[in-house]
Design a protein around this motif. Structure first.
Motif, PDB file in Angstrom:
ATOM      1  N   LEU A  20      57.383  56.545  71.054  1.00 28.55           N
ATOM      2  CA  LEU A  20      56.486  55.515  71.207  1.00 28.55           C
ATOM      3  C   LEU A  20      54.864  56.070  70.989  1.00 28.55           C
ATOM      4  O   LEU A  20      54.137  55.673  70.562  1.00 28.55           O
ATOM      5  N   SER A  21      54.821  57.366  71.548  1.00 28.34           N
ATOM      6  CA  SER A  21      53.533  58.258  71.413  1.00 28.34           C
ATOM      7  C   SER A  21      53.260  58.422  69.851  1.00 28.34           C
ATOM      8  O   SER A  21      51.701  58.643  69.596  1.00 28.34           O
ATOM      9  N   HIS A  22      54.130  58.203  69.121  1.00 25.11           N
ATOM     10  CA  HIS A  22      53.936  58.289  67.517  1.00 25.11           C
ATOM     11  C   HIS A  22      53.413  57.155  66.940  1.00 25.11           C
ATOM     12  O   HIS A  22      52.908  57.182  65.909  1.00 25.11           O
ATOM     13  N   LEU A  23      53.469  55.928  67.647  1.00 23.66           N
ATOM     14  CA  LEU A  23      53.328  54.587  67.246  1.00 23.66           C
ATOM     15  C   LEU A  23      52.221  53.909  67.909  1.00 23.66           C
ATOM     16  O   LEU A  23      51.492  53.070  67.335  1.00 23.66           O
ATOM     17  N   ALA A  24      51.797  54.532  69.122  1.00 28.30           N
ATOM     18  CA  ALA A  24      50.596  53.847  69.656  1.00 28.30           C
ATOM     19  C   ALA A  24      49.211  54.796  70.027  1.00 28.30           C
ATOM     20  O   ALA A  24      49.599  55.946  69.808  1.00 28.30           O
ATOM     21  N   SER A  25      48.320  54.286  70.220  1.00 24.99           N
ATOM     22  CA  SER A  25      47.130  54.901  70.575  1.00 24.99           C
ATOM     23  C   SER A  25      47.276  55.648  71.887  1.00 24.99           C
ATOM     24  O   SER A  25      48.048  55.404  72.946  1.00 24.99           O
ATOM     25  N   LEU A  26      46.325  56.619  71.801  1.00 26.41           N
ATOM     26  CA  LEU A  26      46.270  57.567  73.151  1.00 26.41           C
ATOM     27  C   LEU A  26      46.061  56.727  74.417  1.00 26.41           C
ATOM     28  O   LEU A  26      46.488  56.643  75.588  1.00 26.41           O
ATOM     29  N   VAL A  27      44.972  55.946  74.190  1.00 28.30           N
ATOM     30  CA  VAL A  27      44.455  54.953  75.160  1.00 28.30           C
ATOM     31  C   VAL A  27      45.633  53.947  75.806  1.00 28.30           C
ATOM     32  O   VAL A  27      45.521  53.692  77.088  1.00 28.30           O
ATOM     33  N   ALA A  28      46.255  53.446  74.943  1.00 28.21           N
ATOM     34  CA  ALA A  28      47.525  52.391  75.109  1.00 28.21           C
ATOM     35  C   ALA A  28      48.420  53.139  75.972  1.00 28.21           C
ATOM     36  O   ALA A  28      48.972  52.763  76.942  1.00 28.21           O
ATOM     37  N   MET A  29      48.672  54.354  75.409  1.00 25.68           N
ATOM     38  CA  MET A  29      49.885  55.335  76.265  1.00 25.68           C
ATOM     39  C   MET A  29      49.313  55.612  77.639  1.00 25.68           C
ATOM     40  O   MET A  29      50.082  55.610  78.721  1.00 25.68           O
ATOM     41  N   GLU A  30      48.069  55.972  77.860  1.00 22.93           N
ATOM     42  CA  GLU A  30      47.520  56.216  79.309  1.00 22.93           C
ATOM     43  C   GLU A  30      47.607  55.216  80.010  1.00 22.93           C
ATOM     44  O   GLU A  30      48.247  55.334  81.431  1.00 22.93           O
ATOM     45  N   ALA A  31      47.295  53.977  79.432  1.00 23.05           N
ATOM     46  CA  ALA A  31      47.319  52.605  80.565  1.00 23.05           C
ATOM     47  C   ALA A  31      48.622  52.481  80.840  1.00 23.05           C
ATOM     48  O   ALA A  31      49.143  52.194  82.036  1.00 23.05           O
ATOM     49  N   LEU A  32      49.504  52.385  80.054  1.00 20.77           N
ATOM     50  CA  LEU A  32      50.992  52.016  80.056  1.00 20.77           C
ATOM     51  C   LEU A  32      51.773  53.064  81.066  1.00 20.77           C
ATOM     52  O   LEU A  32      52.627  52.827  81.761  1.00 20.77           O
ATOM     53  N   THR A  33      51.466  54.247  80.678  1.00 19.79           N
ATOM     54  CA  THR A  33      52.034  55.535  81.470  1.00 19.79           C
ATOM     55  C   THR A  33      51.525  55.098  82.877  1.00 19.79           C
ATOM     56  O   THR A  33      52.605  55.538  84.015  1.00 19.79           O
ATOM     57  N   SER A  34      50.367  54.879  83.140  1.00 21.61           N
ATOM     58  CA  SER A  34      50.114  54.672  84.693  1.00 21.61           C
ATOM     59  C   SER A  34      50.756  53.671  85.450  1.00 21.61           C
ATOM     60  O   SER A  34      51.188  53.549  86.684  1.00 21.61           O
ATOM     61  N   VAL A  35      51.076  52.506  84.504  1.00 24.16           N
ATOM     62  CA  VAL A  35      51.990  51.275  85.115  1.00 24.16           C
ATOM     63  C   VAL A  35      53.427  51.916  85.341  1.00 24.16           C
ATOM     64  O   VAL A  35      53.943  51.325  86.298  1.00 24.16           O
ATOM     65  N   LEU A  36      53.764  52.454  84.318  1.00 22.76           N
ATOM     66  CA  LEU A  36      55.141  53.093  84.748  1.00 22.76           C
ATOM     67  C   LEU A  36      55.265  53.895  85.864  1.00 22.76           C
ATOM     68  O   LEU A  36      56.205  53.699  86.730  1.00 22.76           O
ATOM     69  N   LEU A  37      54.381  54.908  86.078  1.00 18.11           N
ATOM     70  CA  LEU A  37      54.564  55.848  87.036  1.00 18.11           C
ATOM     71  C   LEU A  37      53.992  55.756  88.536  1.00 18.11           C
ATOM     72  O   LEU A  37      54.467  56.156  89.480  1.00 18.11           O
ATOM     73  N   LEU A  38      53.476  54.564  88.472  1.00 16.64           N
ATOM     74  CA  LEU A  38      52.741  54.037  89.891  1.00 16.64           C
ATOM     75  C   LEU A  38      53.018  52.606  90.446  1.00 16.64           C
ATOM     76  O   LEU A  38      53.162  52.256  91.607  1.00 16.64           O
ATOM     77  N   ALA A  39      53.900  52.044  89.401  1.00 17.64           N
ATOM     78  CA  ALA A  39      54.622  50.515  89.892  1.00 17.64           C
ATOM     79  C   ALA A  39      55.709  51.090  90.960  1.00 17.64           C
ATOM     80  O   ALA A  39      56.310  52.121  91.161  1.00 17.64           O
ATOM     81  N   PRO A  40      56.045  50.149  91.879  1.00 18.30           N
ATOM     82  CA  PRO A  40      57.320  50.402  92.798  1.00 18.30           C
ATOM     83  C   PRO A  40      58.446  50.787  92.422  1.00 18.30           C
ATOM     84  O   PRO A  40      59.293  51.169  92.940  1.00 18.30           O
ATOM     85  N   GLN A  41      58.789  50.163  91.155  1.00 19.11           N
ATOM     86  CA  GLN A  41      60.231  50.134  90.508  1.00 19.11           C
ATOM     87  C   GLN A  41      60.218  51.827  90.388  1.00 19.11           C
ATOM     88  O   GLN A  41      59.286  52.586  90.033  1.00 19.11           O
ATOM     89  N   PRO A  42      61.528  52.540  90.303  1.00 18.18           N
ATOM     90  CA  PRO A  42      61.712  53.756  89.926  1.00 18.18           C
ATOM     91  C   PRO A  42      61.449  54.122  88.490  1.00 18.18           C
ATOM     92  O   PRO A  42      61.961  53.184  87.705  1.00 18.18           O
ATOM     93  N   PRO A  43      60.559  54.822  88.193  1.00 19.25           N
ATOM     94  CA  PRO A  43      60.310  55.199  86.557  1.00 19.25           C
ATOM     95  C   PRO A  43      61.312  56.091  85.982  1.00 19.25           C
ATOM     96  O   PRO A  43      61.901  56.969  86.760  1.00 19.25           O
ATOM     97  N   MET A  44      61.451  56.005  84.629  1.00 20.38           N
ATOM     98  CA  MET A  44      62.173  56.929  83.789  1.00 20.38           C
ATOM     99  C   MET A  44      61.380  57.440  82.642  1.00 20.38           C
ATOM    100  O   MET A  44      60.911  56.886  82.256  1.00 20.38           O
TER     101      MET A  44
END
Length: 610
Positions: A413-437
């Motif tokens: 995904l990091s080859h396809l998306a912008s850096l700012v998009a990856m930063e925003a989505l990564t924060s959702v992945l790692l801080l949401a209550p669901q277990p992240p992978m």
């Protein structure tokens, strides 16, 4: 500390010396045991398709095969080790030879799960179990609490994703000896890391599976699958087949002291019986090792069947799992991908119209599809209601082996998306209550692709290569045969080599910045969120759309605190209601002017805890 799972089949050492050999072969009337040090011996019939023989001089390290009436020599289907690959002789293993030092390890509660998926062969240049041990301290420092290992069951050749395994009890010799795998698990436990293993119970690989030759009852032609006749879980003689897989579960959990298994693609398992095989395997988890320590059954299931994810107690919010602990949530991956890339081909078409709304549903209710029609599936209804379940039942991810490797060129995904998009989505992945992978290398935006690779014999290899290129012919990008020829050959050695992570990259920019972001977010999760997840039920979530590309979500955590996310996945800034509480994190594109002004920059997230 010794660990052994006794099995009613295969090669079992006898107290006092010797080995008992046992094979289920209902399709033949005679079986011979070819024991390297003793020649060939006729096995005794034991009724109901069983053949057995005890040999007093056989020992750990003995090599053996079974000879069928037509002369074919086959390995043991429950071999613990096949050093010369799937067509070679099996080896007698003494499980008691390994000395464990993790006798105090009881696993970890699921609310503490931060999962890191890896492939043994590609994770390090060593390409084996010992190579992974060398990186365990790095994973602990990153903030990972569980490693999930792609299948290690013996597959043909030197390289494979692992989903073509045919000897389901034998760790592949390309990765090391069985004791090397145990050493990895022991080392992980010493560092507080859970170890999960992918297992495949929906089919056997296309090369090296000899069960058809002597145990056709292992398959049920009444059910068709993409790989031929289905494994027989519900027809005549299915009891022995089901026992094979129940023992496989217990073997990995007991003899290898694993903390859980991820069952691959259970939607491809055909079983009309009740209880079905998934329910029976769940009972093996819960009534076996699960009585003494934390063990976790994780599912992959395109059908979104919430029934397997239920919790104890009437409201299903406070108790432990009745069956499976959690499921990979493909829905949230697809939404993330559509938001980040705008792609709408294939199954992404189901998520293209309202991705932000569907993201909100995934983050607050689990599945995006809970019984709605799927356009990709020609209007077929998909899924079951899941809003009553806790976030812990759904594993979130931006990437995994399938979603990367099933692309023609293995782009991450990091080859396809912008850096700012990856930063925003990564924060959702790692801080949401669901277990992240995370998928290996994702945390530092590795340059390496993850391609589909295998190492089949010549005839099958050609068919796989042509078949893979044919799969992509329906896409406009690959309509030209010359372009399809550029798709990497799965059987070429360089295809596999190109996927091996380059660890020197973590010292360079911009990979170092991405790595530090992941470490920061996981440290915040460990400090502020993880201790509050237990007992939160479904979190009584509240979600509101701020625009077609922005939302706000609130979850009530287990200690009564309120976790909030305000996110803008659009290309322009928007006004948003100010959040209260302690600010945990804001993406780097915030500045002093908009941090507290109720404005969300393009591709931004901000998290608060009250």
């Amino acid at each position: 500390m010794k660990r052994k799972h006794a099995m009613p089949f295969g090669a079992e050492l006898i107290d006092g010396g010797g080995v008992r050999f046992r094979l289920w072969a209902p399709g033949v009337d005679a079986v011979g045991l070819k024991l390297d040090e003793a020649g060939e011996l006729p096995m005794l019939t034991a009724g109901q398709g069983w053949f057995e023989l005890s040999h007093q001089t056989a020992h750990a390290g003995s090599r053996y095969r079974f000879r069928l009436p037509d002369g074919l020599l086959v390995p043991d289907p429950v071999s613990r080790s096949n050093p010369d690959d799937v067509h070679g002789a099996s080896e007698v293993i003494d499980p008691d030879a390994f000395e464990w030092s993790d006798d105090g390890w009881l696993g970890r509660p699921w609310e503490e799960a931060v999962i890191y998926e890896l492939h043994i062969g590609c994770f390090t240049s060593a390409g084996d179990f010992n190579g992974v041990i060398e990186r365990l301290d790095y994973l602990v420092e990153l903030g990972v609490t569980a490693i999930e290992i792609m299948p290690v069951a013996d597959f043909p050749g030197r390289a494979n994703w692992g989903y073509d395994g045919v000897l389901l009890f034998a760790p592949d010799a390309a990765y090391g000896r069985p004791d090397d795998f145990k050493r990895l698990i022991n080392a992980a436990h010493e560092r507080g890391l859970m170890v999960l293993l992918d297992v495949v119970y929906n089919h056997f690989g296309p090369e090296g599976n000899y069960l058809h030759a002597y145990a056709p009852d292992f398959f049920n032609p009444r059910h068709a699958t993409p790989w031929g006749a289905a494994i027989n879980f519900d027809s005549e003689n299915s009891r022995t087949v089901r026992d094979f897989f129940v023992h496989n579960v217990l073997y990995w959990l007991e003899e290898f002291h694993l903390d859980g298994l991820r069952l691959d693609a259970i939607h491809a398992i055909c079983d009309d019986s009740s209880p079905d095989i998934i329910e029976e395997l769940a009972e093996a988890f819960r009534s076996g090792p699960g009585r003494e320590r934390h063990v976790h059954m994780v599912l992959e299931n395109e059908r979104n069947q919430a029934r397997y994810l239920g919790r104890h107690f009437a409201n299903e919010t406070t108790g432990g799992p009745l069956q499976a602990t959690a499921q990979w949530n493909d829905d949230i991956h697809h939404v993330f991908h559509v938001l980040a890339t705008g792609e709408s081909d294939g199954y992404y078409t189901d998520y293209a119209a309202q991705p932000t709304e569907l993201l909100g549903r995934c983050l607050t209710e689990g599945f995006a599809y809970q019984g709605e029609p799927s356009a990709f599936a020609n209007g077929e209804l998909r899924g079951e209601p899941s809003a009553h379940l806790p976030p812990a039942a759904f594993i979130n991810f931006l990437q995994n082996h399938d979603q990367i490797g099933n692309r023609a060129f293995g782009e991450r995904l990091s080859h396809l998306a912008s850096l700012v998009a990856m930063e925003a989505l990564t924060s959702v992945l790692l801080l949401a209550p669901q277990p992240p992978m995370l998928f290996m290398g994702e945390e530092f935006a590795t340059n390496q692709p993850f391609l589909f690779f295998c190492d089949f014999g010549p005839e099958l290899a050609n068919a796989v290569t042509e078949g893979r290129r044919r799969e992509f012919s329906r896409f406009a990008r690959f309509a030209d045969p010359a372009v399809r020829e550029s798709i990497p050959d799965p059987n070429a050695p360089e295809t596999f080599k190109n996927c091996v992570l380059d660890w020197s990259a973590i010292e360079r920019m911009p990979q170092r910045t991405t790595l530090e972001l992941h470490r920061q977010l996981l440290a915040l999760r460990r400090q502020w969120i993880m201790p509050r997840l237990s007992g939160m039920g479904n979190g009584d979530p509240q979600v509101s759309l701020l625009s077609s590309r922005a939302l706000a979500i609130y979850w009530r955590l287990g200690d009564g605190s309120l976790l909030s996310l305000h996110a803008n996945f659009g290309e322009t800034a928007i006004d948003a209601p100010a959040a209260s509480g302690t600010r945990l994190f804001a993406t780097p594109n915030f500045d002093d002017n908009n941090l507290d002004a109720g404005q969300l920059p393009a591709w931004s997230t901000i998290w608060h805890l009250q």
